[in-house]
Design a protein around this motif. Structure first.
Motif, mmCIF file in Angstrom:
data_model
loop_
_atom_site.group_PDB
_atom_site.id
_atom_site.type_symbol
_atom_site.label_atom_id
_atom_site.label_comp_id
_atom_site.label_asym_id
_atom_site.label_seq_id
_atom_site.Cartn_x
_atom_site.Cartn_y
_atom_site.Cartn_z
ATOM 1 N N MET A 1 7.771 4.130 -6.242
ATOM 2 C CA MET A 1 7.869 5.153 -5.209
ATOM 3 C C MET A 1 6.754 4.947 -4.197
ATOM 4 N N GLY A 2 7.122 4.982 -2.929
ATOM 5 C CA GLY A 2 6.156 4.843 -1.852
ATOM 6 C C GLY A 2 6.189 6.068 -0.953
ATOM 7 N N GLN A 3 5.107 6.264 -0.229
ATOM 8 C CA GLN A 3 5.007 7.415 0.665
ATOM 9 C C GLN A 3 4.368 6.960 1.961
ATOM 10 N N THR A 4 4.899 7.452 3.080
ATOM 11 C CA THR A 4 4.351 7.090 4.377
ATOM 12 C C THR A 4 3.017 7.788 4.610
ATOM 13 N N ILE A 5 2.238 7.212 5.491
ATOM 14 C CA ILE A 5 0.974 7.845 5.880
ATOM 15 C C ILE A 5 1.289 9.001 6.816
ATOM 16 N N SER A 6 0.674 10.121 6.553
ATOM 17 C CA SER A 6 0.949 11.330 7.331
ATOM 18 C C SER A 6 -0.066 11.481 8.462
ATOM 19 N N THR A 7 0.440 11.451 9.692
ATOM 20 C CA THR A 7 -0.436 11.699 10.840
ATOM 21 C C THR A 7 -0.189 13.083 11.426
ATOM 22 N N THR A 8 0.981 13.654 11.124
ATOM 23 C CA THR A 8 1.332 14.970 11.662
ATOM 24 C C THR A 8 1.385 16.034 10.579
ATOM 25 N N GLY A 9 0.978 15.705 9.385
ATOM 26 C CA GLY A 9 1.040 16.662 8.290
ATOM 27 C C GLY A 9 2.317 16.564 7.487
ATOM 28 N N LYS A 10 3.254 15.730 7.939
ATOM 29 C CA LYS A 10 4.504 15.524 7.210
ATOM 30 C C LYS A 10 4.587 14.055 6.813
ATOM 31 N N SER A 11 5.041 13.810 5.600
ATOM 32 C CA SER A 11 5.200 12.431 5.134
ATOM 33 C C SER A 11 6.565 12.281 4.486
ATOM 34 N N GLN A 12 6.998 11.041 4.362
ATOM 35 C CA GLN A 12 8.287 10.754 3.729
ATOM 36 C C GLN A 12 8.053 9.889 2.496
ATOM 37 N N SER A 13 8.849 10.145 1.485
ATOM 38 C CA SER A 13 8.780 9.353 0.260
ATOM 39 C C SER A 13 10.090 8.614 0.059
ATOM 40 N N ASP B 1 0.828 -1.185 0.000
ATOM 41 C CA ASP B 1 0.000 0.000 0.000
ATOM 42 C C ASP B 1 0.872 1.247 0.000
ATOM 43 N N ASN B 2 0.238 2.392 -0.165
ATOM 44 C CA ASN B 2 0.915 3.693 -0.173
ATOM 45 C C ASN B 2 1.920 3.832 -1.313
ATOM 46 N N ILE B 3 1.692 3.130 -2.404
ATOM 47 C CA ILE B 3 2.523 3.262 -3.595
ATOM 48 C C ILE B 3 1.974 4.435 -4.405
ATOM 49 N N ILE B 4 2.842 5.403 -4.676
ATOM 50 C CA ILE B 4 2.371 6.590 -5.394
ATOM 51 C C ILE B 4 2.915 6.675 -6.817
ATOM 52 N N GLY B 5 3.812 5.756 -7.172
ATOM 53 C CA GLY B 5 4.338 5.785 -8.528
ATOM 54 C C GLY B 5 4.958 4.458 -8.915
ATOM 55 N N LEU B 6 4.725 4.043 -10.141
ATOM 56 C CA LEU B 6 5.332 2.838 -10.697
ATOM 57 C C LEU B 6 5.643 3.120 -12.155
ATOM 58 N N LYS B 7 6.900 2.922 -12.545
ATOM 59 C CA LYS B 7 7.306 3.198 -13.916
ATOM 60 C C LYS B 7 8.136 2.028 -14.428
ATOM 61 N N ILE B 8 7.775 1.529 -15.596
ATOM 62 C CA ILE B 8 8.492 0.427 -16.227
ATOM 63 C C ILE B 8 8.924 0.898 -17.612
#
Length: 76
Positions: free
Chosen positions: A45-57, A1-8
């Motif tokens: 590319m994956g991204q963390t779920i943001s609970t504090t308004g900040k997320s990491q990719s 889950d939390n996959i925001i991009g996939l490129k082949i």
């Protein structure tokens, strides 16, 4: 889950076509056949779920060499 991009992409380089040797999205639609594909490039590319308004990719990429994709087992 939390996959925001996939490129082949596919490389159709063999040393003889260095001028047109770029990663292309659709090698078959560009006039190449499956046996012209020498390498498959995968980027995800994956991204963390943001609970504090900040997320990491985080981006991961790899390349896989292929054998002849037109191979047919004639003994089956």
């Amino acid at each position: 889950d939390n996959i925001i991009g996939l490129k082949i992409t596919y490389d159709v380089c063999d040393g003889t076509n260095a001028g047109t040797c770029a990663a292309i999205q659709d090698p078959i639609g560009s006039g190449y056949s499956p046996n012209n594909i020498y390498k498959v490039n995968i980027q995800i590319m994956g991204q963390t779920i943001s609970t504090t308004g900040k997320s990491q990719s985080m981006a991961l990429s790899t390349s896989v060499s292929t054998q002849n994709l037109e191979f047919r087992n004639r003994y089956n």
